[in-house]
Design an enzyme around this catalytic site. Sequence first.
Site, PDB file in Angstrom:
ATOM      1  N   GLN A 132       0.813  -1.217   0.000  1.00  8.17           N
ATOM      2  CA  GLN A 132       0.000   0.000   0.000  1.00  8.17           C
ATOM      3  C   GLN A 132       0.843   1.262   0.000  1.00  8.17           C
ATOM      4  OE1 GLN A 132      -1.669  -1.257   3.900  1.00  8.17           O
ATOM      5  NE2 GLN A 132      -1.363   0.871   4.540  1.00  8.17           N
ATOM      6  N   CYS A 141      -5.175   0.250   3.990  1.00  5.29           N
ATOM      7  CA  CYS A 141      -5.306  -1.175   4.283  1.00  5.29           C
ATOM      8  C   CYS A 141      -6.746  -1.637   4.163  1.00  5.29           C
ATOM      9  CB  CYS A 141      -4.756  -1.485   5.662  1.00  5.29           C
ATOM     10  SG  CYS A 141      -5.561  -0.576   7.006  1.00  5.29           S
ATOM     11  N   ASN A 143      -0.718  -9.560   4.646  1.00  7.05           N
ATOM     12  CA  ASN A 143      -0.532  -8.128   4.856  1.00  7.05           C
ATOM     13  C   ASN A 143      -0.393  -7.384   3.526  1.00  7.05           C
ATOM     14  OD1 ASN A 143      -0.268  -5.772   6.317  1.00  7.05           O
ATOM     15  ND2 ASN A 143       1.451  -6.484   7.542  1.00  7.05           N
ATOM     16  N   HIS A 147      -5.175  -1.386  11.970  1.00  9.09           N
ATOM     17  CA  HIS A 147      -4.828  -2.002  10.692  1.00  9.09           C
ATOM     18  C   HIS A 147      -5.841  -3.078  10.345  1.00  9.09           C
ATOM     19  CE1 HIS A 147      -2.097  -2.801   7.437  1.00  9.09           C
ATOM     20  NE2 HIS A 147      -1.704  -3.976   7.868  1.00  9.09           N
TER      21      HIS A 147
END
Length: 325
Positions: free
Chosen positions: A127, A133, A292, A272
Amino acid sequence: MYQFLVIVTLFTFATSSVILADKEWTLFKATYGKNYPSLEEENYRKNIFNENLKKIKLHNEKAIRGEHSYQLGITKFADLTIEEMTMPELEVEPQPLNVKFHHKSYFKAPESFDWRSKGVLTGIKDQGACPSCWAFTGAATIEAAYAQKTGKLVNLSVEDILDCAPDSKGCEPGYVNTVYYYAKDKGIYRDDCYPYESHDDLSRKVCRVKSECDRIKISDIMYVRNRDENALRDAVAKHVVTGYIYSELEDFKFYKGGIYTGPNCPKDKITHLVPIVGYGTENGTPYWIIKNSWGEHWGENGYGRVLRGNNTCGIATYSSSYPLL
């Protein structure tokens, strides 16, 4: 003579340490494409990097002795202070009225499950500096649901979500439901039609209509009851789901492998979002598998394993969700 040898040995050790640190710094800059506007800024960042490197090595020495179940390493955050790498706490996403919850059926969840082996996950994304996120997580869960239904892998356009979703504020923190509502109402373009941008100015871009491109839509959203890791396990065994997590500790930013236990990680704060793509057990320790959006150099090639059964870093505090096509 003995004192002379001691001095020479210490000098040699110190010199070797400096040379090794310089090599680590050079490799770090090359790996992450780091460029600094001035020599003064570079020296400042190098000093921070060296301090972080010391913390990483100290942690790993303890891990070798069995004091930790996970290892740290150099990640893209290694030239930042803890204040610079820390994101603000996110507001809890308001849950819509009349939501549909995932219910356990006669299906018995297996002892372990990993969506990475099922061919439904696209590659690891990064990102960048954009706190997006929520958009990457929403897109990833829709990609997985689409692959489950059609057998085809597609990369969805996070840029389309950031630029065009009605409740998006662009490159600012947001809600995964923003992704789902947009995908349900309008659909999302593929990434090759509307590619991700760097967002260096961290602002919302102009929404561009791509009439020549198809959109992928969803039909509904399902939720998993909060604070119930058994329900979460059952859901993950059937779908890739969203996960909320606190990610602002240094050892999470520098995580490189093993089962992350987050001993000082709060359970009532979130910063997150990540897709939860599986679960398992290693040497008697249960874990979740997360995907992730910090690039392939974080964690285990972009993935991480987080202690399961203890609501580690608040991973089960708030309701997870997943889309239906």
